[in-house]
Design a protein around this motif. Structure first.
Motif, short mmCIF file in Angstrom:
data_model
loop_
_atom_site.label_atom_id
_atom_site.label_comp_id
_atom_site.label_asym_id
_atom_site.label_seq_id
_atom_site.Cartn_x
_atom_site.Cartn_y
_atom_site.Cartn_z
N TRP A 1 0.84 -1.20 0.00
CA TRP A 1 0.00 0.00 0.00
C TRP A 1 0.87 1.25 0.00
O TRP A 1 1.88 1.32 0.71
CB TRP A 1 -0.92 0.02 1.22
N GLN A 26 3.65 -3.32 3.62
CA GLN A 26 3.65 -4.47 2.72
C GLN A 26 3.48 -5.74 3.51
O GLN A 26 4.00 -5.85 4.64
CB GLN A 26 4.96 -4.52 1.93
N LYS A 78 -1.14 -10.79 9.29
CA LYS A 78 -1.24 -9.39 9.70
C LYS A 78 0.13 -8.76 9.81
O LYS A 78 1.08 -9.39 10.27
CB LYS A 78 -1.95 -9.31 11.06
N SER A 91 -2.10 -0.91 9.77
CA SER A 91 -2.08 -2.37 9.86
C SER A 91 -2.63 -2.93 8.55
O SER A 91 -3.49 -2.30 7.91
CB SER A 91 -2.93 -2.87 11.02
N LEU A 92 -2.13 -4.08 8.18
CA LEU A 92 -2.56 -4.74 6.96
C LEU A 92 -3.03 -6.14 7.33
O LEU A 92 -2.26 -6.92 7.89
CB LEU A 92 -1.41 -4.81 5.95
N SER A 126 -7.43 -7.91 0.84
CA SER A 126 -6.65 -7.42 1.97
C SER A 126 -7.30 -6.14 2.47
O SER A 126 -8.03 -5.46 1.72
CB SER A 126 -5.18 -7.18 1.60
N THR A 127 -7.05 -5.81 3.73
CA THR A 127 -7.63 -4.61 4.31
C THR A 127 -6.56 -3.77 4.97
O THR A 127 -5.83 -4.25 5.84
CB THR A 127 -8.71 -4.97 5.35
N LEU A 128 -6.48 -2.53 4.53
CA LEU A 128 -5.59 -1.56 5.16
C LEU A 128 -6.37 -0.86 6.25
O LEU A 128 -7.46 -0.33 6.00
CB LEU A 128 -5.10 -0.53 4.14
N CYS A 181 -3.47 0.34 -3.57
CA CYS A 181 -3.16 -1.07 -3.31
C CYS A 181 -2.46 -1.64 -4.53
O CYS A 181 -2.98 -1.54 -5.65
CB CYS A 181 -4.46 -1.82 -3.02
#
Lengths: 113, 113
Positions: free
Chosen positions: A35, A49, A54, A61-62, A71-73, A88
């Motif tokens: 990201w 990255q 996690k 946090s990713l 994926s969630t930022l 992303c």
């Protein structure tokens, strides 16, 4: 790089947590998820990255589920200065296929007072 | 440590004129990239280089040329400027292939009138 889909824009308020989800159904075994953050009138900067599960640093946090198709930022307790576009990117860290560092449209996050 | 330096920061060109956007990095990175960003849009890759003497086209190379005679410098040449080339141009460098951390310059805002 793998094709990614992320929301065009999101609004939030100061102090809230912002979660941006990126879909990457065609992610390959050797692909990483990265990201970038771009403030207005500046170049993008790398923020995080990850490959699986996690990853956390001082900025974000990713979260990456086991199937790695999304994926969630997560940006904790955002402030006005977190207003930016978040990109992303999914691809390998080596090899000829990864030479083209390409960006999609990103997610425009607006933090309101 | 200056990182990635772009010059000039701003420029106005008349249609048909030519100019060179300068980019220099002092991190000894092999990989360098040129992007353009139109208002409200994401970054489009113009050209990239994997080392001195090696360049390749990105997504939108038409109307541009590049050269990479040294590791440090990666100039972008615009020949016969057109209004469609009005944009913000970003140069970036990275130490490795693919999805590694890339470092961006502050950008050159170009207007063609």
């Amino acid at each position: 790089l793998a094709k990614t889909t992320q929301p065009i824009s999101m609004d939030s308020y100061e102090g809230q947590e912002v979660n941006i989800t990126c879909s990457h159904n065609n992610i390959a075994t050797n692909d990483y998820i990265t990201w970038y953050q771009q403030f207005p009138s500046q170049g993008p900067r790398f923020i995080i990255q990850g490959y699986k599960t996690k990853v956390t640093n001082e900025v974000a946090s990713l979260f990456i589920p086991a199937d790695r198709k999304s994926s969630t930022l997560s940006l904790p307790r955002v402030s006005l200065s977190d207003t930016a576009v978040y990109y992303c990117l999914v691809g390998p860290r080596g090899g000829a296929a990864g030479n083209k560092l390409t960006f999609g449209g990103g997610t425009r996050v607006l933090v309101k007072p | 440590n200056a990182g990635v330096t772009q010059t000039p920061k701003f420029r106005i060109l008349k249609i048909g004129q030519s100019m060179t956007l300068q980019c220099a990095q002092d991190m000894n990175h092999n990989y360098m990239y040129w992007y353009r960003q139109d208002p409200g849009m994401g970054l489009k890759l113009i050209y990239y280089s994997v080392g001195a003497g090696i360049t390749d086209k990105g997504e939108v190379p038409n109307g541009y040329n590049v050269s990479r005679s040294t590791t440090e410098d990666f100039p972008l040449r615009l020949e016969l400027a057109a209004p469609s080339q009005t944009s913000v141009y970003f140069c970036a460098s990275s130490p490795g292939q693919g999805i590694t951390e890339a470092f961006f310059g502050q950008g050159t805002r170009l207007t063609v009138v």
